[in-house]
Design a protein around this motif. Structure first.
Motif, PDB file in Angstrom:
ATOM      1  N   GLY A   6      66.810  28.821 -89.541  1.00  0.00           N
ATOM      2  CA  GLY A   6      67.330  27.635 -88.875  1.00  0.00           C
ATOM      3  C   GLY A   6      68.608  27.899 -88.089  1.00  0.00           C
ATOM      4  N   ALA A   7      69.252  29.051 -88.350  1.00  0.00           N
ATOM      5  CA  ALA A   7      70.483  29.407 -87.636  1.00  0.00           C
ATOM      6  C   ALA A   7      70.154  29.883 -86.222  1.00  0.00           C
ATOM      7  N   ASP A   8      71.149  29.830 -85.339  1.00  0.00           N
ATOM      8  CA  ASP A   8      70.978  30.397 -83.996  1.00  0.00           C
ATOM      9  C   ASP A   8      70.838  31.910 -84.131  1.00  0.00           C
ATOM     10  N   ALA A   9      69.922  32.491 -83.390  1.00  0.00           N
ATOM     11  CA  ALA A   9      69.761  33.949 -83.391  1.00  0.00           C
ATOM     12  C   ALA A   9      70.989  34.562 -82.724  1.00  0.00           C
ATOM     13  N   THR A 122      62.831  42.048 -91.152  1.00  0.00           N
ATOM     14  CA  THR A 122      62.239  41.484 -89.938  1.00  0.00           C
ATOM     15  C   THR A 122      62.733  40.059 -89.755  1.00  0.00           C
ATOM     16  N   VAL A 123      62.944  39.686 -88.488  1.00  0.00           N
ATOM     17  CA  VAL A 123      63.383  38.332 -88.143  1.00  0.00           C
ATOM     18  C   VAL A 123      62.438  37.782 -87.076  1.00  0.00           C
ATOM     19  N   LEU A 124      61.924  36.581 -87.312  1.00  0.00           N
ATOM     20  CA  LEU A 124      61.115  35.874 -86.319  1.00  0.00           C
ATOM     21  C   LEU A 124      62.004  34.801 -85.708  1.00  0.00           C
ATOM     22  N   VAL A 125      62.148  34.853 -84.383  1.00  0.00           N
ATOM     23  CA  VAL A 125      62.978  33.893 -83.659  1.00  0.00           C
ATOM     24  C   VAL A 125      62.045  32.991 -82.859  1.00  0.00           C
ATOM     25  N   VAL A 131      66.394  31.131 -85.763  1.00  0.00           N
ATOM     26  CA  VAL A 131      65.725  32.001 -86.726  1.00  0.00           C
ATOM     27  C   VAL A 131      64.667  31.173 -87.451  1.00  0.00           C
ATOM     28  N   ALA A 132      63.393  31.507 -87.237  1.00  0.00           N
ATOM     29  CA  ALA A 132      62.287  30.758 -87.845  1.00  0.00           C
ATOM     30  C   ALA A 132      61.935  31.302 -89.222  1.00  0.00           C
ATOM     31  N   LYS A 133      61.998  32.625 -89.377  1.00  0.00           N
ATOM     32  CA  LYS A 133      61.654  33.228 -90.670  1.00  0.00           C
ATOM     33  C   LYS A 133      62.327  34.582 -90.816  1.00  0.00           C
ATOM     34  N   LYS A 152      51.744  32.466 -85.970  1.00  0.00           N
ATOM     35  CA  LYS A 152      50.690  31.476 -85.736  1.00  0.00           C
ATOM     36  C   LYS A 152      51.089  30.101 -86.266  1.00  0.00           C
ATOM     37  N   ALA A 153      51.936  30.063 -87.304  1.00  0.00           N
ATOM     38  CA  ALA A 153      52.355  28.807 -87.909  1.00  0.00           C
ATOM     39  C   ALA A 153      53.496  28.125 -87.154  1.00  0.00           C
TER      40      ALA A 153
END
Length: 154
Positions: A6-9, A122-125, A131-133, A152-153
């Motif tokens: 949820g934070a800004d990348a 690993t970081v998904l933005v 930051v999504a995950k 995909k989610a």
């Protein structure tokens, strides 16, 4: 890992393989994956890179860029990319500034000796630059598939 979902990348701009460069600004408006690995052309890192390469068509269909980041020199990264036909960008962060900003620069221990190094993570933005995950302490087997499921989610 100091980064939270949820934070800004954190902002970044790094040189990458095949004369490319990668930055938060250039990726604005589309999701991307940053994965941090200790060293090019070592067994675990090779397995992880090849798994992301194998999944690349699926990530591409979803318009998601995959970027590998390590402290390796550009020369080492180019050699690694060529050896395994890696098409996605491998970025060089020799001073570990981006690695640290994304929480992957950690104290590690081997044979009782403590040292600083890259924690495989690993970081998904998402498309909004949030930051999504996060995946700290990644186990390589099945990881690229887990990341694709999270993409995909989105």
């Amino acid at each position: 890992m100091s980064l939270t979902e949820g934070a800004d990348a954190p902002d970044f701009s790094l040189p990458a393989t095949y004369g490319r460069s990668v930055s938060l600004a250039s990726l604005k408006g589309k999701p991307f994956v940053l994965y941090f690995y200790p060293r090019a052309d070592t067994p675990g890192c090779t397995k992880e890179a090849c798994a992301f390469q194998e999944g690349l068509p699926d990530f591409s269909k979803l318009d998601v860029t995959v970027i590998g980041v390590s402290k390796d020199s550009m020369k080492a990264l180019e050699k690694f990319a060529e050896k395994y036909s890696l098409q996605f960008p491998l970025a060089s962060d020799p001073e570990a500034k981006v690695i640290d900003a994304y929480g992957a620069w950690q104290e590690k221990s081997m044979y009782g000796k403590k040292y600083m190094g890259i924690e495989r993570s690993t970081v998904l933005v998402d498309a909004n630059g949030k930051v999504a995950k996060l995946w700290p302490k990644v186990k390589v087997t099945g990881h690229a598939e887990d990341v694709l499921k999270a993409v995909k989610a989105l």
